[in-house]
Design a protein around this motif. Structure first.
Motif, short mmCIF file in Angstrom:
data_model
loop_
_atom_site.label_atom_id
_atom_site.label_comp_id
_atom_site.label_asym_id
_atom_site.label_seq_id
_atom_site.Cartn_x
_atom_site.Cartn_y
_atom_site.Cartn_z
N ILE A 111 0.87 -1.18 0.00
CA ILE A 111 0.00 0.00 0.00
C ILE A 111 0.91 1.23 0.00
CG2 ILE A 111 -1.77 1.30 1.25
CD1 ILE A 111 -2.94 -1.29 0.37
N ALA A 112 0.67 2.14 -0.91
CA ALA A 112 1.52 3.33 -1.04
C ALA A 112 1.42 4.22 0.19
CB ALA A 112 1.11 4.12 -2.28
N ASP A 113 2.56 4.71 0.64
CA ASP A 113 2.63 5.61 1.78
C ASP A 113 1.73 6.83 1.57
OD1 ASP A 113 3.75 6.28 4.33
OD2 ASP A 113 5.12 7.66 3.35
N GLU A 114 1.65 7.31 0.33
CA GLU A 114 0.84 8.48 0.02
C GLU A 114 -0.65 8.26 0.28
OE1 GLU A 114 2.87 7.03 -2.46
OE2 GLU A 114 4.55 8.30 -1.89
N LYS A 115 -1.06 7.00 0.36
CA LYS A 115 -2.47 6.69 0.57
C LYS A 115 -2.82 6.49 2.04
CE LYS A 115 -3.60 4.78 -3.86
NZ LYS A 115 -4.66 4.02 -4.47
N MET A 116 -1.82 6.59 2.93
CA MET A 116 -2.09 6.32 4.35
C MET A 116 -1.60 7.45 5.23
SD MET A 116 -1.26 2.30 4.88
CE MET A 116 0.45 2.39 4.38
N ARG A 117 -2.28 7.59 6.36
CA ARG A 117 -1.87 8.50 7.42
C ARG A 117 -2.08 7.80 8.77
NH1 ARG A 117 -1.58 10.54 3.11
NH2 ARG A 117 -2.41 12.50 2.34
N ILE A 118 -1.16 7.97 9.66
CA ILE A 118 -1.42 7.66 11.06
C ILE A 118 -2.03 8.94 11.61
CG2 ILE A 118 -0.43 7.13 13.31
CD1 ILE A 118 1.70 5.49 11.87
N THR A 119 -3.23 8.86 12.15
CA THR A 119 -3.99 10.05 12.50
C THR A 119 -4.32 10.08 13.99
OG1 THR A 119 -4.95 10.07 10.29
CG2 THR A 119 -6.04 11.41 11.95
N MET A 120 -3.92 11.18 14.64
CA MET A 120 -4.30 11.43 16.03
C MET A 120 -5.67 12.09 15.99
SD MET A 120 -3.67 11.24 19.26
CE MET A 120 -1.92 10.93 19.43
N VAL A 121 -6.59 11.54 16.71
CA VAL A 121 -7.95 12.06 16.75
C VAL A 121 -8.35 12.27 18.21
CG1 VAL A 121 -8.66 10.92 14.60
CG2 VAL A 121 -9.00 9.74 16.79
N LYS A 122 -9.40 13.01 18.39
CA LYS A 122 -10.04 13.09 19.71
C LYS A 122 -11.26 12.19 19.63
CE LYS A 122 -11.15 15.03 23.77
NZ LYS A 122 -11.36 16.38 24.19
N SER A 123 -11.29 11.17 20.50
CA SER A 123 -12.46 10.31 20.57
C SER A 123 -13.49 11.04 21.41
CB SER A 123 -12.11 8.96 21.20
OG SER A 123 -13.29 8.24 21.48
N LEU A 124 -14.57 11.47 20.78
CA LEU A 124 -15.58 12.25 21.49
C LEU A 124 -16.37 11.40 22.48
CD1 LEU A 124 -16.79 14.39 18.44
CD2 LEU A 124 -15.08 14.98 20.20
#
Length: 195
Positions: A111-124
């Motif tokens: 899977i191409a790196d450009e297609k992924m993000r590790i994402t920090m979110v706020k779990s509401l």
């Protein structure tokens, strides 16, 4: 990068050394860890020629079987980002460990790196910060979210419980900022990015 600079062909990335991985897991974490390692390597081999959707599902499903354990309880420190091998070895970790293991497994599967993000979110719903993997099928699309809290892979616009804060991959960092405050904008109602 060297290929672009010098016009030389890039070296291929070496494949996982199954024997060494299983031996290291067994030696450092015990027989059951070796078995988990074998199961992960089997999934990686089986998914190598699968569609991207199947790769996402298999990797997400495998890692979501591991246990959630806070870093302080597991590692004795407030914040520790385990390698995928450590995560498999101890049979658990926190949300960062789930996200990192999924991200690097998907990279290994092509899977191409450009297609992924590790994402920090706020779990509401939990009222705390949380980490997920966001997969963008095409530039500008709403990403699919791979999460250990909600194991079903869903488009981000169906995850009203998550508020994106920042995301990164091996090449770039994106911040959720107000308009005009940064180069990139992630808004709560739009996970859409261009790559």
């Amino acid at each position: 990068m060297l290929f672009l600079v010098f016009g030389l062909p890039a070296k291929s990335v070496p494949k996982l050394n199954n024997q060494k991985i299983v031996a290291a897991l067994t030696d450092n974490y015990g027989q059951r860890a070796g078995l988990r390692g074998r199961a992960w390597l089997t999934i990686m081999a089986d998914a190598s020629d699968a569609s991207n959707a199947d790769k996402l599902a298999q990797v997400n499903g495998f890692f979501n079987q591991l246990r959630f354990i806070d870093d302080i309880k597991l590692w004795g420190v407030e914040n520790y980002w385990a390698t995928p091998i450590e995560f498999i070895g101890v049979n658990g970790g926190d949300c960062e460990d789930f996200a990192i293991a999924k991200y690097f497994s998907l990279l290994e599967l092509g899977i191409a790196d450009e297609k992924m993000r590790i994402t920090m979110v706020k779990s509401l719903t939990l009222n705390q910060y949380h980490m997920v993997v966001a997969y963008y099928p095409t530039p500008g699309s709403v990403p699919l979210i791979l999460d250990n809290i909600d194991g079903e892979i869903k488009p981000a616009d169906q995850r009203n419980d998550l508020l994106p804060v920042y995301s990164f991959n091996g090449k770039q960092l994106w911040l959720n900022k107000e308009k005009g405050q940064g180069v990139f904008e992630l808004t709560p109602n739009s996970w859409t990015t261009n790559y």
